[in-house]
Design an enzyme around this catalytic site. Structure first.
Site, short mmCIF file in Angstrom:
data_model
loop_
_atom_site.label_atom_id
_atom_site.label_comp_id
_atom_site.label_asym_id
_atom_site.label_seq_id
_atom_site.Cartn_x
_atom_site.Cartn_y
_atom_site.Cartn_z
N GLU A 1 0.79 -1.28 -0.14
CA GLU A 1 -0.05 0.19 0.04
C GLU A 1 0.85 1.23 0.10
O GLU A 1 0.68 2.27 0.80
CB GLU A 1 -1.04 -0.03 1.26
N GLU B 1 -6.35 -7.89 -0.35
CA GLU B 1 -6.92 -7.63 0.85
C GLU B 1 -8.33 -7.08 0.72
O GLU B 1 -8.75 -6.41 -0.07
CB GLU B 1 -6.19 -6.34 1.62
#
EC number: 3.2.1.58
Length: 448
Positions: free
Chosen positions: A232, A334
């Site tokens: 991320e 995710e």
């Protein structure tokens, strides 16, 4: 532990010549075979596992997140009125305690929160992969870092062994960069965005190269089928060209040219739109074995939380169709069952929840949408909420199996229901077996 001297030597030896492109796929084979070393690597679109990736994240273990293990952070509480004095991330957890006491508490956590029986359970529930987050500081620290270092690696190795023993595959996920790549507490250091500063980039690169070299070695390739270069990175605030040219591309070249490995690399989408990565590391330019990791949630903005269940499902299905024509392999690394942000500290220590209007971040506030009372107690959930959660989960699974599959965040927590795959399965909110559908074909497709 790694040395800065090793870093300089490693960086100087990275070749700029790309590896031999992988040959075209044999129509009769579900895998590529690389001409140079004859080793197979995993094709996430065409069934090298015999099925899509259906995985779980081992969150909150080797890298702390307050909402996953709140007891570790509640130990700092001095009053019931607010979160003042509670560390917001692992950096401050270690800083507040000092290295000796932090080491003691962390070792207790590492040795108990996950054990081999958990991995046996994961396999028995039908999952085929675990994604294991770890921070750079597990291998090397900056001069002024308070982190406990040098111990997590043995737990990671142990977990890979557990996975192998239970026929699970592994993604090793570099989840936190020196200086932080996103300012999230899950990077280890909240409110910092200094990943690409030269000194931080050098340390993170050194750590990544160590991870690539170790976990792409022959002894791990039967189990470790992907290494995520960084989790991320917050693309909108980072210099994307610098990240590509000075971090991602050199990592690929080090893997293919120096190590001569056919390990798959995972690149998080950096919160960029679909197809953004199509012209980066392309097959036409000689790159191969590259997977894009998309993370999908609908709880981190008020307008998302206000959606009806039908709107949530529509968005989830679009996550699947949105990547159908991306040029790289793609996996959702995710996602969650959550339809609220009510779990304590999900938005970080001290911030509250948008859903019940308690979220405050500086001068930013939120408005009430619904109650968070008894959110983690299934006895207080209405039948409608249970049905909506199951519908939402199934829609996401169907969407993500349009391409390479999915990895739910996360397998277990201390107390959350919405973010705990174990509790979700126990309460019938997550399918068992994983292909079971109470609400089939919500995205207009049939799951694999």
């Amino acid at each position: 532990m790694l040395s800065l001297k090793t870093l300089l030597c490693t960086l100087l030896t990275v070749s700029s010549v790309l590896a031999t492109p992988v040959p075209a796929r044999d129509p009769s084979s579900i895998q590529f075979v690389h001409e140079e070393n004859k080793k197979r690597y995993y094709d996430y679109d065409h069934g090298s596992l015999g099925e899509p990736i259906r995985g779980v994240n081992i969150g909150g273990w080797l890298l702390l997140e307050p909402y996953i293990t709140p007891s570790l952070f509640e130990a700092f509480r001095t009053n019931d009125d607010n979160d003042e004095g509670i560390p917001v991330d692992e950096y401050h957890f270690c800083q507040y305690l000092g290295k000796d006491l932090a080491k003691s508490r962390l070792q207790s956590h590492w040795s108990t929160f996950y054990q081999e029986q958990d991995f046996a359970n994961i396999a028995s529930q039908g999952f085929n992969l675990v994604r294991i987050p770890i921070g750079y500081w597990a291998f090397q620290t900056l001069d002024d870092d308070p982190y406990v270092s040098g111990l997590q690696e043995s737990y990671l190795d142990q977990a890979i062994g557990w996975a192998r023993n239970n026929s699970l595959k592994v993604w090793v996920d570099l989840h936190g960069a020196a200086g932080s790549q996103n300012g999230f507490d899950n990077s280890g250091l909240r409110d910092s965005y200094k990943f690409l500063e030269d000194s931080n980039l050098a340390v993170t690169t050194n750590v990544l190269n160590y991870i690539l070299k170790k976990y792409s070695a022959e002894e791990y390739l039967d189990t470790v089928i992907g290494i995520e270069l960084i989790n991320e990175p917050l693309g909108p605030v980072l210099d994307m060209d610098k990240m590509k040219n000075d971090y991602l591309a050199p990592a690929y070249e080090y893997l293919r040219n120096n190590i001569k490995s056919d390990q798959v690399i995972i690149i998080h989408d950096a919160f960029q739109p679909y197809n953004y990565w199509d012209d980066f590391m392309t097959e036409n330019d000689g790159y191969w074995g590259v997977t894009i990791d998309h993370h999908h949630y609908q709880v981190f903005a008020s307008d998302q939380l206000e959606r009806s269940i039908d709107e949530h499902i529509k968005v989830a299905c679009e996550w699947g169709t949105g990547v159908l024509n991306e040029s790289h392999w793609t996996v959702c690394g995710e996602f969650a069952a959550a339809l609220t942000d009510c779990t304590k500290w999900l938005n970080s220590v001290g911030f509250g929840a948008r859903y019940d209007g308690s979220w405050v971040n500086g001068d930013q506030t939120s408005s009430y949408i619904g109650s968070c009372a008894n959110n983690d107690d299934i006895a207080y959930w209405s039948d409608e909420r249970k049905e909506n959660t199951r519908r939402y989960v199934e829609a996401q699974l169907d969407a993500f199996e349009m391409r390479g599959g999915w990895i739910i965040w996360c397998y277990k927590t201390e107390s959350s229901l919405e973010w705990d795959a174990q509790r979700l399965m126990f309460n019938g909110l997550f399918p068992q077996p994983l292909t079971d559908r109470k609400y089939p074909n919500q995205c207009g497709t049939i799951s694999n």
